[in-house]
Design an enzyme around this catalytic site. Structure first.
Site: not given
Ligand code: UDX
Ligand code: UDX
Length: 434
Positions: A11, A35, A154, A254, A256, A263
């Protein structure tokens, strides 16, 4: 304008790079020095399409910097964003706010003037109010405003989702916070993005309500898929017939193996806990969680059933491990439930994923990680498609069949064509289709 972004995860890194692309001067802070070093050297620690180029361009133009030093990062900042992780707390399902509170306290201590402190991380309703108490206690001498600006990114399409959002949600108590945030999002005026201004708690709840609704919508079509199998209907036509109703909409229908990711599983659980604590349990969300958890386990049973009820001594090839395509994120991926169950049933596992990320650390030992789909299926008794990466859609059924020992194909994303697989000699099964 200048901002600081606390947290260089999925994020924080995407949001920071996108704000820099808007022309904002961004300094990203992370406690993970390794990092920060990697980012300074231009190495991006996560896979997100387009992110490496966006970071490289904005860092080169001097609008995007990385540091572990909060004080340096927030100096002269118009706003400071909290984008640290809010994982599910072990054991009770609440969101773990340790990092959020620690980051808020760190910012307050380092602040040299009144700033606007914005939570971008997904935080339970009421967290903004608690952050306000923390910063007031730590710095009674400053007027630090607290706001909520939840993200709707997303993974795999985070940059376009940031650049062309359906809406921007801002929760705050004061005009000053609204003004600073509206100025930050000015580039979105050009594309007339709706900006919703509301209270702190409302903005926090919008994020959870949206994610929980999407998770419920997916779970609904997953149950319709199971029903289709029993009555001989086709779930794709059911989804199309439903989705053409403007009130329902075509997206997120969809079927699955169950939703995963960093999330939906976390946010549905946190919302359920918040509601229980408030004495208003959200039973629909609680049921969605239960159905989704059961579904992942049930997928493993489907594989075993397709092998005649006994997986011991069988070799199973799994194509796709991440929770969805175009990401390397394994958080709450269905593979984390399905593969251990298959291994426990005595199967030998061979897997391939284009972005295996840290799959090796989180999947059962003894698995073979193949370097290509064709290598994964070598000598396998069954092939299972678990994540619908585009490269799997083009695989030739004939080639797969000739490389395998058996002829079972389970397509858990309905990404393959039933007829061509059956013509190639497969016992082909998918979900929700006759
Ligand atoms: C997470 C959740 O997944 C998302 O729902 C929420 O909106 C924001 O937090 P993500 O970016 O995936 O988003 O978090 P994560 O990938 O865990 O990265 C968090 C980053 O913050 C890590 O790089 C971590 O090192 C850093 N961090 C953590 C700090 O800089 N300071 C801290 O105190 C704690
Ligand atoms: C989600 C929300 O979409 C996003 O708005 C929010 O900010 C973060 O959480 P993300 O988790 O990255 O984004 O991925 P998403 O594309 O929503 O998929 C989530 C899960 O649902 C995946 O496991 C995916 O495979 C599954 N899914 C999604 C389905 O099974 N069917 C669908 O139709 C859509």
């Amino acid at each position: 304008m200048r901002i600081a972004m606390i947290g260089a995860g999925y994020v924080g890194l995407v949001s920071g790079a996108c704000f820099a692309e808007f022309g904002v001067d961004v300094c990203v802070v992370d406690t993970d020095a390794a990092k920060v070093e990697a980012l300074r050297a231009g190495r991006i620690p996560i896979y997100e399409p387009g992110l490496d180029k966006l970071v490289e361009e904005n860092a080169r133009d001097g609008r995007l910097r990385f540091t572990t030093d909060t004080a340096e990062a927030i100096r002269n900042a118009d706003a400071v964003f909290l984008a640290v992780g809010t994982p599910t707390r072990r054991g009770d399902g609440h969101a773990d706010l340790t990092y959020v509170f620690a980051a808020a306290e760190g910012v307050a201590k380092a602040a040299e003037r009144s700033i606007v402190l914005v939570t971008k991380s997904t935080v339970p309703v009421g967290t903004g109010r608690k952050i306000k108490e923390i910063v007031r206690r730590v710095r009674p001498d400053l007027e630090i405003e607290v706001a909520s600006n939840p993200e709707f990114l997303r993974e795999g399409s985070a940059i376009p989702d940031f650049m062309r959002p359906d809406r921007v949600v801002i929760g705050a108590d004061s005009d000053r916070a609204f003004q600073v945030l509206r100025r930050l999002y000015r580039p979105l005026y050009l594309i007339e993005t709706p900006i919703l201004q509301t209270g702190l708690e409302t903005a926090e709840l919008i994020k959870y309500a949206a994610n929980a609704f999407l998770a419920t919508k997916i779970t609904f079509i997953n149950e319709m898929a199971d029903l289709c199998e029993a009555v001989g209907a086709d779930v794709h036509d059911v989804a199309r017939g439903m989705g053409l109703d403007g009130r329902i909409g075509r997206k997120f229908l969809h079927p699955g193996p169950g939703y995963g990711g960093s999330c939906f599983p976390k946010d549905t659980l946190a919302l359920a806990r918040t509601a229980q604590d408030a004495g208003r349990p959200v039973r629909l969300v609680e049921t969605t969680i239960a159905i989704n958890d059961e579904r992942k386990a049930a997928m493993a049973d489907r594989v075993i059933a397709a092998l005649g009820g006994d997986a011991s001594g069988k070799t199973i090839a799994v194509l796709g491990l991440t929770f969805k395509p175009e990401t390397d994120d394994m958080r709450d991926a269905p593979s984390l439930v399905i593969l251990p169950k298959l291994a426990a049933a005595g199967a030998t596992l061979r897997a391939y994923d284009p972005q295996p990320g840290h799959a090796r650390q989180v999947l059962p030992g003894g698995m073979h990680f193949a370097v290509s789909p064709m290598e994964a299926v070598e000598g396998a008794d069954a092939v299972v498609l678990l994540t619908e990466w585009n490269e799997f859609r083009a695989l030739s059924p004939e080639k797969l069949r000739s490389a395998m020992r058996g002829r079972v194909a389970l397509d858990l994303r309905n990404a393959w064509d039933p007829q061509s697989f059956r013509e190639a000699g497969f016992e082909y099964q998918s979900i929700g289709r006759p």
